[in-house]
Design a protein around this motif. Structure first.
Motif, PDB file in Angstrom:
ATOM      1  N   UNK A  11      11.029 -41.725 -24.280  1.00  0.00           N
ATOM      2  CA  UNK A  11      12.020 -41.124 -25.194  1.00  0.00           C
ATOM      3  C   UNK A  11      11.560 -41.153 -26.653  1.00  0.00           C
ATOM      4  N   UNK A  12      10.337 -41.643 -26.922  1.00  0.00           N
ATOM      5  CA  UNK A  12       9.809 -41.600 -28.281  1.00  0.00           C
ATOM      6  C   UNK A  12      10.169 -42.800 -29.121  1.00  0.00           C
ATOM      7  N   UNK A  13      10.135 -43.987 -28.558  1.00  0.00           N
ATOM      8  CA  UNK A  13      10.432 -45.215 -29.304  1.00  0.00           C
ATOM      9  C   UNK A  13       9.310 -46.221 -29.054  1.00  0.00           C
ATOM     10  N   UNK A  34      14.364 -57.837 -28.573  1.00  0.00           N
ATOM     11  CA  UNK A  34      13.496 -56.678 -28.728  1.00  0.00           C
ATOM     12  C   UNK A  34      13.989 -55.843 -29.886  1.00  0.00           C
ATOM     13  N   UNK A  35      13.084 -55.519 -30.806  1.00  0.00           N
ATOM     14  CA  UNK A  35      13.442 -54.720 -31.974  1.00  0.00           C
ATOM     15  C   UNK A  35      12.557 -53.488 -32.065  1.00  0.00           C
ATOM     16  N   UNK A  36      12.993 -52.550 -32.863  1.00  0.00           N
ATOM     17  CA  UNK A  36      12.187 -51.378 -33.186  1.00  0.00           C
ATOM     18  C   UNK A  36      11.018 -51.824 -34.056  1.00  0.00           C
ATOM     19  N   UNK A  37       9.883 -51.146 -33.879  1.00  0.00           N
ATOM     20  CA  UNK A  37       8.703 -51.547 -34.660  1.00  0.00           C
ATOM     21  C   UNK A  37       8.915 -51.305 -36.150  1.00  0.00           C
ATOM     22  N   UNK A  38       9.895 -50.488 -36.514  1.00  0.00           N
ATOM     23  CA  UNK A  38      10.169 -50.237 -37.929  1.00  0.00           C
ATOM     24  C   UNK A  38      11.289 -51.134 -38.466  1.00  0.00           C
ATOM     25  N   UNK A 105       0.445 -44.866 -33.555  1.00  0.00           N
ATOM     26  CA  UNK A 105       1.242 -46.085 -33.580  1.00  0.00           C
ATOM     27  C   UNK A 105       0.416 -47.216 -32.959  1.00  0.00           C
ATOM     28  N   UNK A 106      -0.010 -48.136 -33.796  1.00  0.00           N
ATOM     29  CA  UNK A 106      -0.944 -49.166 -33.353  1.00  0.00           C
ATOM     30  C   UNK A 106      -0.373 -50.014 -32.225  1.00  0.00           C
ATOM     31  N   UNK A 107       0.938 -50.298 -32.279  1.00  0.00           N
ATOM     32  CA  UNK A 107       1.521 -51.148 -31.248  1.00  0.00           C
ATOM     33  C   UNK A 107       1.531 -50.433 -29.898  1.00  0.00           C
ATOM     34  N   UNK A 108       1.877 -49.134 -29.932  1.00  0.00           N
ATOM     35  CA  UNK A 108       1.902 -48.370 -28.683  1.00  0.00           C
ATOM     36  C   UNK A 108       0.497 -48.139 -28.139  1.00  0.00           C
ATOM     37  N   UNK A 109      -0.510 -48.176 -29.027  1.00  0.00           N
ATOM     38  CA  UNK A 109      -1.885 -47.932 -28.610  1.00  0.00           C
ATOM     39  C   UNK A 109      -2.656 -49.181 -28.269  1.00  0.00           C
ATOM     40  N   UNK A 110      -1.972 -50.311 -28.157  1.00  0.00           N
ATOM     41  CA  UNK A 110      -2.676 -51.540 -27.775  1.00  0.00           C
ATOM     42  C   UNK A 110      -3.300 -51.398 -26.388  1.00  0.00           C
ATOM     43  N   UNK A 144      -2.452 -43.676 -25.588  1.00  0.00           N
ATOM     44  CA  UNK A 144      -2.354 -43.190 -26.974  1.00  0.00           C
ATOM     45  C   UNK A 144      -3.211 -44.029 -27.913  1.00  0.00           C
ATOM     46  N   UNK A 145      -4.192 -44.724 -27.364  1.00  0.00           N
ATOM     47  CA  UNK A 145      -5.087 -45.527 -28.188  1.00  0.00           C
ATOM     48  C   UNK A 145      -5.866 -44.636 -29.146  1.00  0.00           C
TER      49      UNK A 145
END
Length: 891
Positions: A11-13, A34-38, A105-110, A144-145
């Motif tokens: 969903x794009x989060x 759990x929080x949003x990365x922003x 997004x660095x976190x999503x690309x781990x 998405x790395x």
């Protein structure tokens, strides 16, 4: 968490863990927030609104915008680890738009643990980071790395491999793990200055093939600016292998001598090399003489020739032709096989170029007087060197290594890894070549004379031997006086020795005639018959112990550190050398050169590489397309149909507009006004043309050119027509097979059957389809040249002549309607052999194409690139009414 992140990704989060507890040993309920990365605020030194783009500062930013989104997950039974989790939405609102995609997004690309392991494997295989990222995307399309993540992962892996050790400690650990033998020297600051290493398998290969070592230094391989020395040899299968490597503090005699003494000590059981090949590095030459005084030292001819270019070409400012002649004369001089021939050619060269005395003095004083025994064949052919006249083997090894290194910023460990991988690849290739030589028999060698040799000597030795066998078949009784050097230089029998087995007795060549070098196909040296006494160190350890006990405190520390280097390399206290800084002159404004590409040599400024012509980049397949665009129809090709449906050939070039204009290489000033048609020859081939002889243009020009090159005189063109008609008639069936039908052959008979002056267009010579007729009529090698097609024609059915009696002549098609006689330099590059010869020639004509002709053909291809066609036929491409081109006929 995996489920939460997967849902949020769809969903794009991007969510991250904001806090968690494992239950504190049962005293509280386990939970995770759990929080949003922003979510949250930026915490750092940067002040909002302040400009951070000052010199030396990196522009940065933050994703944090205090997003309130929050989830809390708790385990329903705190004491039960298998209990389900409950997820509550504490705040389901974002204060920003959802992401369109998660790239960047660095976190999503781990990377997962599996991906990190994959990157590690690819890194060890020396795969480029961008290729690693591409492989990750192919492995998982949803990945998405980004590139930065891959670089960071590689950096972390490199850091973890050091395991807290310094670069040198890590290097010595790797050398010990891979069983290398190493030597080093350091300065008073305990910084390493020289480092030498060699692998036991390389020592064994050198023991198996100790005949020729090639040594050279290269640079721009490491961040310390140290020269990199490499020593190579080669096997009986013509495979190059690395023997040893060294970093040197300077390219001086003392450094070279230290490295060679390390080599000699490491290879105590290996015989000294028979020949050592280097360039004219005076420090290296002196070191070779000091360490290996009994080895024969040869100089690289390629470097010699390039030094002559750098120092002598400027002495011929107005006569390029004379300069090319000087080059050719010197090249021929150093290949002379007798002292009488050498002295005669040297005197002739001095007489010919009496007006260029500085060039003669340079050649004499710099090369011939001090080094002729290391350079000229009459002296070098007294040693077994297997045809090694240049240092190209070690130069090639440098090139392969630098393709992996890619820049000059690497550390000792970086280069060691590349070199070690290169050695492993070399050994695998060598093992494969041994197996091919032992078990794969080429059809060429499935003859009686090779029965004892197949599988017993290397495939490369058989190829060299075949040349001598072919020459033995051509020997005449008057040619039996032997002065061949191949027995000495290559340990192979010469043509005269083979004549007895190949021609007289027609029996197998005995294996005893072949040198032992060609028979040994193994990574292991030949086993010795005597008893091997293994060395011991008991006595040395006892003496070392006594020396240690009698030493003072400082001496004991030095002795212990020296011993610790061998027993515990990971604890060495040696440091890396400091990076060399140029302290002279004004500091350069440009960035430091980080490439591994060498700087240009002197000769490259004197004789720069010629640029490729943009106009000459057309493929032969596009010739018909360009013809149509220039107003020619397909009919102007004069195509001749064949028995295969839809196929045509292009037998003539009459009235065809030239498709390839001159490249940016201009006409040499020395040729202006001397040869009217020199500009019609490909610019890069002009140096190989001695003269162009024009003939009358009365419709018989092609036949006049043949009469001129055969020595009849051009007015004997009628004799040529008679001879060619006789050839076509007597071998009618051969040419019918070649051209797939009688129509073409009868057409050629009609063309040559005309003696009218002037001849009409229907009776002009047609090339290339008459090329084989000319070659077969006079038993010559015919070289055909034009701006758009170049071919070599050989006789189809005659016995080959001796090389000393063989004639090579050239013809060129000029002005789109005229033929001329071209006089070529001896042994110059030649175009590829016409395809029809391979398909239609009689087996007894095989000797017209000796093995060495392949090298001349390769040289021609390198000269002209893809600018002209080198085939008798090629694709016909038609253009439809809407302008689209499509292949119509495939040949």
């Amino acid at each position: 968490m995996a489920w939460v992140r997967e849902v949020c990704k769809r969903i794009g989060m991007v969510l991250m863990i904001g806090g968690s507890s494992d239950g504190d040993r049962g005293r509280r309920t386990p939970y995770v927030i759990v929080r949003c990365e922003r979510g949250g605020h930026y915490v750092g030194k940067k002040v909002p609104g302040e400009d951070d783009q000052r010199p030396g500062k990196r522009s940065t930013g933050s994703k944090k915008c205090n997003c309130p989104f929050k989830l809390k997950g708790t385990r329903e039974h705190k004491d039960d680890e298998k209990a389900e989790w409950k997820l509550d939405v504490s705040c389901g609102i974002h204060n920003h738009n959802l992401f369109e995609n998660l790239h960047g997004h660095s976190y999503a690309g781990r990377l997962s643990k599996e991906d990190v392991s994959f990157v590690h494997t690819m890194k060890k295989a020396m795969v480029k980071p961008r290729a690693i990222l591409r492989a990750l995307k192919q492995k998982d399309p949803s990945n998405v790395t980004g590139m930065k993540t891959v670089y960071n992962t590689i950096s972390k892996l490199n850091f973890s491999e050091l395991d807290g050790r310094s670069q040198l400690q890590s290097l010595f650990v790797k050398l010990k793990e891979d069983e290398y033998l190493s030597y080093h020297r350091s300065n008073e600051l305990n910084a390493i200055t020289d480092l030498f290493w060699i692998h036991p398998k390389c020592i064994k290969l050198a023991q198996s093939y100790p005949y020729v070592f090639v040594i050279d230094c290269t640079y721009k391989t490491n961040r310390y600016g140290l020269p990199f020395l490499e020593i190579v040899g080669f096997t009986c299968t013509n495979k190059t292998f690395s023997i040893a490597f060294a970093y040197l503090d300077h390219e001086k005699t003392e450094n070279f001598e230290w490295a060679l003494r390390c080599l000699k000590e490491a290879m105590t059981s290996c015989p000294r090399p028979n020949c050592i090949v280097t360039d004219r590095d005076l420090g290296l030459m002196k070191a070779v003489a000091n360490v290996y005084p009994s080895s024969h030292h040869l100089l690289c001819r390629w470097h010699v020739n390039k030094n002559i270019v750098a120092n002598c070409k400027k002495l011929f400012p107005k006569d390029i032709t004379k300069w090319k002649q000087f080059q050719s004369s010197f090249s021929a001089l150093i290949e002379r096989n007798t002292i009488e021939e050498f002295n005669e050619d040297w005197e002739d060269l001095k007489r010919t170029f009496i007006g260029y005395l500085p060039a003669i003095e340079y050649v004499a004083n710099s090369w011939l007087d001090p080094y002729k025994e290391r350079l000229v064949s009459v002296w070098t052919n007294k040693y077994t060197h297997f045809g090694t006249y240049t240092s190209n083997r070690v130069e090639g090894a440098h090139g392969r290594m630098k393709r992996d290194v890619r820049n000059s910023t690497g550390t000792f460990v970086d280069l060691y890894t590349k070199v070690h991988n290169q050695i492993v690849e070399q050994h695998n290739d060598i093992k494969a070549s041994f197996e091919v030589s032992k078990n794969t028999y080429e059809h060429t060698f499935k003859k009686l004379i090779y029965n004892e040799l197949r599988g017993s000597i290397s495939k490369y030795a058989l190829q060299l031997l075949k040349v001598e066998v072919d020459n033995a078949k051509l020997l005449q009784p008057s040619d039996m006086g032997c002065s061949c050097a191949i027995q000495t230089t290559h340990s192979l029998p010469c043509r005269h020795e083979l004549h007895e087995y190949v021609v007289v007795n027609k029996c197998p060549i005995p294996l005893e005639l072949i040198g032992s070098y060609w028979k040994h196909m193994s990574m292991e040296p030949v086993a010795t018959t005597g008893q091997v006494i293994l060395p011991t160190i008991d006595e040395e350890l006892s003496e070392y112990q006594k020396l240690f006990e009698c030493a003072d405190l400082d001496a004991k520390t030095r002795l212990r550190n020296h011993l610790r280097h061998f027993t515990h390399p990971e604890k060495t206290n040696l440091t890396e050398p400091s990076e060399k800084v140029v302290s002279k002159g004004r500091p350069a404004k440009s960035r430091k050169d980080k490439s591994s590409t060498r700087d240009k040599s002197h000769f490259e400024y004197v004789e720069p590489k010629k640029k490729k012509s943009k106009q000459a980049s057309c493929s032969p397949k596009l010739i018909p397309v360009l013809m149509r665009l220039r107003g020619h129809s397909n009919d102007s090709f004069n195509t001749i149909p064949t028995q295969e449906s839809g196929k045509s050939t292009i037998p003539t070039q009459e009235s065809v507009k030239p498709l390839f204009e001159d490249a940016d290489v201009g006409l040499p000033p020395g040729l202006i006004g001397k040869n009217k048609y020199i500009d019609t020859i490909h610019p890069r081939f002009r140096m190989h043309v001695r003269e162009i002889i024009n003939v009358g243009s009365d419709g018989h020009c092609g036949f006049r050119a043949v009469a001129s090159m055969m020595g009849f005189g051009e007015d004997e063109w009628g004799r040529v027509r008679d001879d060619m008609l006789r050839e076509l008639t007597s071998n009618f069936s051969t040419y019918t097979t070649m051209h797939r039908g009688e129509e073409t052959v009868r057409s050629m008979q009609a063309i040559v059957s005309n003696w009218d002056v002037p001849a009409t267009r229907d009776h002009w010579m047609s090339l290339p389809n008459m090329g084989h007729v000319i070659a077969s009529t006079y038993n010559i090698v015919l070289v055909y040249l034009s701006k758009y097609q170049c071919l070599t024609f050989l006789p189809l059915s005659s016995d080959p002549k001796l090389f000393s009696e063989r004639q090579e002549h050239g013809m060129a098609f000029v002005d789109n309607c005229h033929f001329v006689h071209v006089v070529l330099n001896k042994n110059c590059p030649i175009p590829p052999i016409a395809d029809y010869w391979y398909r239609c020639h009689d087996p007894k004509a095989d000797g017209w194409k000796p093995a060495e002709m392949d090298g001349r053909i390769t040289a021609f291809r390198e000269l002209i690139g893809q600018n002209v066609a080198t085939r008798e036929s090629f694709e016909i491409i038609t253009i439809s009414d809407n302008g689209d081109s499509s292949p119509n006929i495939n040949m």
